[in-house]
Design an enzyme around this catalytic site. Sequence first.
Site, PDB file in Angstrom:
ATOM      1  N   GLY A  43       0.792  -1.232   0.000  1.00 22.22           N
ATOM      2  CA  GLY A  43       0.000   0.000   0.000  1.00 22.22           C
ATOM      3  C   GLY A  43       0.821   1.276   0.000  1.00 22.22           C
ATOM      4  O   GLY A  43       0.419   2.283  -0.574  1.00 22.22           O
ATOM      5  N   ASP A 101      -5.326   2.581  10.546  1.00 19.19           N
ATOM      6  CA  ASP A 101      -6.753   2.268  10.657  1.00 19.19           C
ATOM      7  C   ASP A 101      -7.004   1.749  12.076  1.00 19.19           C
ATOM      8  O   ASP A 101      -7.098   2.537  13.014  1.00 19.19           O
ATOM      9  CB  ASP A 101      -7.098   1.254   9.566  1.00 19.19           C
ATOM     10  CG  ASP A 101      -8.576   0.935   9.473  1.00 19.19           C
ATOM     11  OD1 ASP A 101      -9.365   1.505  10.232  1.00 19.19           O
ATOM     12  OD2 ASP A 101      -8.967   0.091   8.646  1.00 19.19           O
ATOM     13  N   LYS A 129      -7.210   7.227   9.620  1.00 22.27           N
ATOM     14  CA  LYS A 129      -8.683   7.190   9.696  1.00 22.27           C
ATOM     15  C   LYS A 129      -9.146   7.623  11.076  1.00 22.27           C
ATOM     16  O   LYS A 129      -8.515   7.308  12.082  1.00 22.27           O
ATOM     17  CB  LYS A 129      -9.185   5.776   9.395  1.00 22.27           C
ATOM     18  CG  LYS A 129      -9.147   5.442   7.931  1.00 22.27           C
ATOM     19  CD  LYS A 129      -9.931   4.177   7.632  1.00 22.27           C
ATOM     20  CE  LYS A 129      -9.730   3.788   6.189  1.00 22.27           C
ATOM     21  NZ  LYS A 129     -10.387   2.528   5.843  1.00 22.27           N
ATOM     22  N   ASP A 157      -5.387  -0.284  -2.728  1.00 19.94           N
ATOM     23  CA  ASP A 157      -6.143  -1.137  -3.647  1.00 19.94           C
ATOM     24  C   ASP A 157      -7.405  -1.680  -3.013  1.00 19.94           C
ATOM     25  O   ASP A 157      -7.558  -1.676  -1.791  1.00 19.94           O
ATOM     26  CB  ASP A 157      -5.281  -2.331  -4.066  1.00 19.94           C
ATOM     27  CG  ASP A 157      -5.107  -3.313  -2.918  1.00 19.94           C
ATOM     28  OD1 ASP A 157      -4.716  -2.880  -1.811  1.00 19.94           O
ATOM     29  OD2 ASP A 157      -5.403  -4.510  -3.109  1.00 19.94           O
ATOM     30  N   ARG A 163      -4.810   0.444  -7.661  1.00 18.38           N
ATOM     31  CA  ARG A 163      -3.551   0.886  -7.062  1.00 18.38           C
ATOM     32  C   ARG A 163      -2.861   1.961  -7.898  1.00 18.38           C
ATOM     33  O   ARG A 163      -2.208   2.842  -7.376  1.00 18.38           O
ATOM     34  CB  ARG A 163      -2.613  -0.322  -6.950  1.00 18.38           C
ATOM     35  CG  ARG A 163      -1.987  -0.455  -5.580  1.00 18.38           C
ATOM     36  CD  ARG A 163      -0.945  -1.538  -5.589  1.00 18.38           C
ATOM     37  NE  ARG A 163      -1.379  -2.799  -5.016  1.00 18.38           N
ATOM     38  CZ  ARG A 163      -1.606  -3.002  -3.727  1.00 18.38           C
ATOM     39  NH1 ARG A 163      -1.496  -2.032  -2.873  1.00 18.38           N
ATOM     40  NH2 ARG A 163      -1.965  -4.187  -3.292  1.00 18.38           N
TER      41      ARG A 163
HETATM   42  P1  XMP Z   1      -4.656  -1.409  10.486  1.00 15.92           P
HETATM   43  O1  XMP Z   1      -4.300  -0.085  11.115  1.00 15.92           O
HETATM   44  O2  XMP Z   1      -6.121  -1.738  10.683  1.00 15.92           O
HETATM   45  O3  XMP Z   1      -4.469  -1.218   8.934  1.00 15.92           O
HETATM   46  O4  XMP Z   1      -3.811  -2.535  10.994  1.00 15.92           O
HETATM   47  C1  XMP Z   1      -3.766  -2.159   8.207  1.00 15.92           C
HETATM   48  C2  XMP Z   1      -3.779  -1.943   6.752  1.00 15.92           C
HETATM   49  O5  XMP Z   1      -5.081  -2.046   6.263  1.00 15.92           O
HETATM   50  C3  XMP Z   1      -5.134  -1.454   5.019  1.00 15.92           C
HETATM   51  N1  XMP Z   1      -6.245  -0.519   4.950  1.00 15.92           N
HETATM   52  C4  XMP Z   1      -6.741  -0.055   3.794  1.00 15.92           C
HETATM   53  N2  XMP Z   1      -6.377  -0.299   2.509  1.00 15.92           N
HETATM   54  N3  XMP Z   1      -8.035   1.176   1.777  1.00 15.92           N
HETATM   55  C5  XMP Z   1      -7.025   0.331   1.500  1.00 15.92           C
HETATM   56  O6  XMP Z   1      -6.700   0.137   0.346  1.00 15.92           O
HETATM   57  C6  XMP Z   1      -8.474   1.471   3.031  1.00 15.92           C
HETATM   58  O7  XMP Z   1      -9.386   2.259   3.229  1.00 15.92           O
HETATM   59  C7  XMP Z   1      -7.776   0.797   4.096  1.00 15.92           C
HETATM   60  N4  XMP Z   1      -7.904   0.851   5.457  1.00 15.92           N
HETATM   61  C8  XMP Z   1      -6.931   0.025   5.932  1.00 15.92           C
HETATM   62  C9  XMP Z   1      -3.834  -0.703   4.841  1.00 15.92           C
HETATM   63  O8  XMP Z   1      -2.980  -1.418   3.990  1.00 15.92           O
HETATM   64  C10 XMP Z   1      -3.284  -0.621   6.236  1.00 15.92           C
HETATM   65  O9  XMP Z   1      -1.892  -0.528   6.240  1.00 15.92           O
END
Ligand code: XMP
Length: 178
Positions: A43, A101, A129, A157, A163
Amino acid sequence: MKNASLRRLISKRDIRRRVRELAEEITAHYQGRPVVVLGLMNGALFFLVDLLRLLPESVIVECRTVASYAGPSSTGKIHGLDMLHGNFAGKTVLIVDDILDTGLTLSEVRARLLDMGAKRVDVCVLCRKEGTRKVRVRAKWVGFDIKNEFVVGYGLDFDGVYRTRQEIFVLEPSSSTP
Ligand code: XMP
């Protein structure tokens, strides 16, 4: 998400401007001291590259792949932590990630690096977020604070798609596909 539409959230111009500001702040903060920049794939790919182009040549670059998402929600299980091995002992590490997140990924990665003897671990994320944290993680640098919506583009993605878009979009359910 079968029927989805994309709503533009952050323009190319705003991304470029914010990345430049972050690079300036990061450069001023470390003042040429040695730093390992650890990019979390996939990402953070575009964000990492754009940021690195503006950081001093003394930074050391490492990339690791970690994943916790399947479709639009977190699985709560983080894959790839065993791939974190490397020479981080005694180093200052700056983790560069796409999104903060729940915080689970970054808190686990940070804890691993400290276990491996990293002297200091800072965090820089492209997006943070609102109201989704399950664990407390401090991001020293944040590109954009966003609502709790699923975003794609600029490296982010949905099941491997979107992406390569150069801007950031909210993926929202709808009856018409873009
Ligand atoms: P957390 O903080 O929950 O986040 O461990 C881990 C990973 O989740 C992915 N993530 C997203 N990827 N759109 C995406 O494409 C989103 O809205 C989104 N929210 C979380 C992201 O890779 C992050 O590092």
